[in-house]
Design a protein around this motif. Structure first.
Motif, PDB file in Angstrom:
ATOM      1  N   VAL A   1      -0.989   2.667 -10.454  1.00 28.00           N
ATOM      2  CA  VAL A   1       0.501   2.745  -9.137  1.00 28.00           C
ATOM      3  C   VAL A   1       1.460   2.346  -9.576  1.00 28.00           C
ATOM      4  O   VAL A   1       2.041   1.714 -10.541  1.00 28.00           O
ATOM      5  CB  VAL A   1      -0.063   2.605  -7.879  1.00 28.00           C
ATOM      6  N   VAL A   2       2.571   2.862  -8.531  1.00 29.83           N
ATOM      7  CA  VAL A   2       3.831   2.855  -8.439  1.00 29.83           C
ATOM      8  C   VAL A   2       3.827   1.070  -8.402  1.00 29.83           C
ATOM      9  O   VAL A   2       3.472   0.708  -7.597  1.00 29.83           O
ATOM     10  CB  VAL A   2       4.848   3.466  -7.880  1.00 29.83           C
ATOM     11  N   CYS A   3       3.541   0.670  -9.274  1.00 30.43           N
ATOM     12  CA  CYS A   3       3.621  -1.108  -8.858  1.00 30.43           C
ATOM     13  C   CYS A   3       5.593  -1.679  -8.604  1.00 30.43           C
ATOM     14  O   CYS A   3       6.699  -1.139  -9.653  1.00 30.43           O
ATOM     15  CB  CYS A   3       3.407  -2.144  -9.788  1.00 30.43           C
TER      16      CYS A   3
ATOM     17  N   GLY B   1      13.281  -4.302   3.431  1.00 31.58           N
ATOM     18  CA  GLY B   1      13.825  -3.762   1.684  1.00 31.58           C
ATOM     19  C   GLY B   1      12.738  -4.743   1.344  1.00 31.58           C
ATOM     20  O   GLY B   1      12.170  -5.707   1.249  1.00 31.58           O
ATOM     21  N   LEU B   2      13.223  -4.002   0.251  1.00 29.84           N
ATOM     22  CA  LEU B   2      12.090  -4.392  -1.531  1.00 29.84           C
ATOM     23  C   LEU B   2      13.594  -4.740  -2.146  1.00 29.84           C
ATOM     24  O   LEU B   2      14.161  -3.959  -2.715  1.00 29.84           O
ATOM     25  CB  LEU B   2      11.493  -4.124  -2.086  1.00 29.84           C
ATOM     26  N   ILE B   3      13.648  -5.774  -3.068  1.00 29.62           N
ATOM     27  CA  ILE B   3      14.844  -6.307  -3.866  1.00 29.62           C
ATOM     28  C   ILE B   3      14.423  -6.757  -5.431  1.00 29.62           C
ATOM     29  O   ILE B   3      12.856  -6.940  -5.550  1.00 29.62           O
ATOM     30  CB  ILE B   3      15.455  -7.322  -3.209  1.00 29.62           C
ATOM     31  N   ASP B   4      15.036  -7.205  -6.171  1.00 31.91           N
ATOM     32  CA  ASP B   4      14.211  -6.930  -7.534  1.00 31.91           C
ATOM     33  C   ASP B   4      13.697  -6.797  -8.354  1.00 31.91           C
ATOM     34  O   ASP B   4      12.445  -6.530  -8.285  1.00 31.91           O
ATOM     35  CB  ASP B   4      14.294  -8.564  -7.624  1.00 31.91           C
ATOM     36  N   LEU B   5      14.125  -5.179  -8.462  1.00 30.03           N
ATOM     37  CA  LEU B   5      13.152  -4.173  -9.042  1.00 30.03           C
ATOM     38  C   LEU B   5      12.752  -3.578 -10.843  1.00 30.03           C
ATOM     39  O   LEU B   5      12.545  -2.867 -10.916  1.00 30.03           O
ATOM     40  CB  LEU B   5      13.665  -2.950  -8.383  1.00 30.03           C
ATOM     41  N   GLY B   6      13.652  -4.887 -10.931  1.00 29.31           N
ATOM     42  CA  GLY B   6      13.896  -4.662 -12.598  1.00 29.31           C
ATOM     43  C   GLY B   6      12.577  -4.365 -13.271  1.00 29.31           C
ATOM     44  O   GLY B   6      12.327  -3.757 -13.984  1.00 29.31           O
TER      45      GLY B   6
ATOM     46  N   ARG C   1       1.087  -1.271  -0.128  1.00 32.83           N
ATOM     47  CA  ARG C   1      -0.082  -0.157   0.169  1.00 32.83           C
ATOM     48  C   ARG C   1       0.715   1.270   0.131  1.00 32.83           C
ATOM     49  O   ARG C   1       0.919   1.905  -0.782  1.00 32.83           O
ATOM     50  CB  ARG C   1      -1.592  -0.273   1.415  1.00 32.83           C
ATOM     51  N   ARG C   2       2.004   1.277   0.855  1.00 33.69           N
ATOM     52  CA  ARG C   2       2.922   2.316   0.844  1.00 33.69           C
ATOM     53  C   ARG C   2       3.606   1.976  -0.862  1.00 33.69           C
ATOM     54  O   ARG C   2       3.904   3.660  -1.009  1.00 33.69           O
ATOM     55  CB  ARG C   2       4.230   1.441   2.117  1.00 33.69           C
ATOM     56  N   LEU C   3       4.088   1.881  -0.970  1.00 31.84           N
ATOM     57  CA  LEU C   3       4.476   2.082  -2.602  1.00 31.84           C
ATOM     58  C   LEU C   3       3.722   2.562  -2.939  1.00 31.84           C
ATOM     59  O   LEU C   3       3.736   3.263  -4.067  1.00 31.84           O
ATOM     60  CB  LEU C   3       4.856  -0.099  -2.716  1.00 31.84           C
ATOM     61  N   HIS C   4       2.034   1.815  -3.333  1.00 28.14           N
ATOM     62  CA  HIS C   4       1.598   2.282  -4.223  1.00 28.14           C
ATOM     63  C   HIS C   4       1.048   3.418  -4.304  1.00 28.14           C
ATOM     64  O   HIS C   4       0.144   4.369  -4.710  1.00 28.14           O
ATOM     65  CB  HIS C   4       0.738   0.830  -4.488  1.00 28.14           C
ATOM     66  N   ASP C   5       0.661   4.283  -3.112  1.00 29.87           N
ATOM     67  CA  ASP C   5       0.238   5.330  -2.803  1.00 29.87           C
ATOM     68  C   ASP C   5       1.973   6.042  -3.391  1.00 29.87           C
ATOM     69  O   ASP C   5       1.784   7.848  -3.114  1.00 29.87           O
ATOM     70  CB  ASP C   5       0.205   5.880  -1.067  1.00 29.87           C
ATOM     71  N   LEU C   6       2.881   5.989  -3.463  1.00 27.98           N
ATOM     72  CA  LEU C   6       3.891   6.794  -4.441  1.00 27.98           C
ATOM     73  C   LEU C   6       3.615   7.708  -5.602  1.00 27.98           C
ATOM     74  O   LEU C   6       1.624   7.528  -5.718  1.00 27.98           O
ATOM     75  CB  LEU C   6       4.948   6.238  -4.652  1.00 27.98           C
TER      76      LEU C   6
END
Length: 273
Positions: A191-193, A213-218, A122-127
């Motif tokens: 949203v930012v996915c 943290g979040l990883i593998d953001l390709g 939710r935090r990511l998608h709210d960017l």
């Protein structure tokens, strides 16, 4: 003698992958589904990805996404080093993210972890979508699936049991018929996915169960929020044998669009090949 394209590592004669191993400072990481080779530094503080010429664009894109996300306040890695060597490879070094992958958490930690997963997505998608320079429209993702199916490269291990009984071409045709519905519903709800929101890509502090943290953001980019939600939901079923209803409720969707979820649940496994 040329320098290895990593800060402070001299003596590479062109083959970065072999040189990394021979130094004894970098250990190959065997997990992963692409031709890009991954290495962990001996002290555990950094990871290196080495891509062949065919993967340079993708690795460059991952570099830019890691750097962008690091400036948003969402926890993740930082870019430490980037170079393109004379042997036709690109090398990306990022800082390691502390913690353990969600998939490794014990059963008694999972209920709380599900809430944290929902909160982080939710935090990511709210960017701010307007601030994100990366996009991943549904049409382009479907194009990836078309290419994988055309090449006969669909990995059956990524498919659910009922899908393995069907031809990939028929699965693709079903998806194509659903595209207008999914695109219409996603309009105005982009949203930012993360783009690959599976459990191994969320790291947790095993004691506090805070996400580190979040990883593998390709694949990070502006897209339909259901692209992330569907993949996480599938993972909760497949890896943890949990009903994803609690996750979706914690995210804020107690009554999700099931048809939209189904589109992305089928689409994602057809894009890896």
């Amino acid at each position: 003698m040329t320098n290895c394209p990593f800060t402070g590592l001299s003596g590479c004669r062109g083959d970065c992958c072999n040189w990394l191993v021979l130094t004894g400072e970098w250990v190959p990481v065997t997990s992963g589904e692409s031709d890009t080779k991954v290495y962990r530094r001996g002290d555990g503080a950094a990871y290196a990805k080495v891509a062949p010429a065919s993967g340079i664009d993708a690795l460059r894109g991952e570099r830019d996404r890691v750097a962008w996300l690091a400036g948003t306040g969402i926890p993740g890695a930082e870019v430490l080093e980037w170079s393109e060597s004379g042997d036709g490879r690109a090398c990306l070094v990022t800082s390691a993210v502390a913690g353990v992958a969600a998939v490794e958490l014990p059963p008694d930690a999972r209920p709380k972890a599900v809430e944290r997963l929902a909160g982080m997505l939710r935090r990511l998608h709210d960017l701010d979508v307007a601030a994100c320079p990366f996009v991943r429209p549904l049409g382009s993702v479907f194009g990836q699936a078309e290419d994988v199916v055309r090449r006969g490269a669909v990995n059956p291990q990524f498919l659910r049991d009922e899908w393995r009984r069907e031809r990939p071409e028929d699965l693709l045709a079903r998806l194509e018929s659903e595209l207008p519905y999914a695109e219409e519903r996603a309009a105005g709800d982009l949203v930012v996915c993360h783009g690959d929101a599976c459990l191994p890509n969320f790291l947790f502090d095993p004691d506090s169960l805070e996400i580190t943290g979040l990883i593998d953001l390709g694949r990070l980019g502006v897209a339909d929020r259901y692209a992330d939600l569907a993949l996480t939901a599938v993972q909760l079923v497949d890896e943890w044998d949990l009903d994803p209803a609690g996750f979706l409720t914690a995210y804020g969707l107690p009554d999700p669009d099931r048809r939209r979820l189904d589109v992305y649940m089928l689409l994602d496994p057809l894009t890896w090949g």
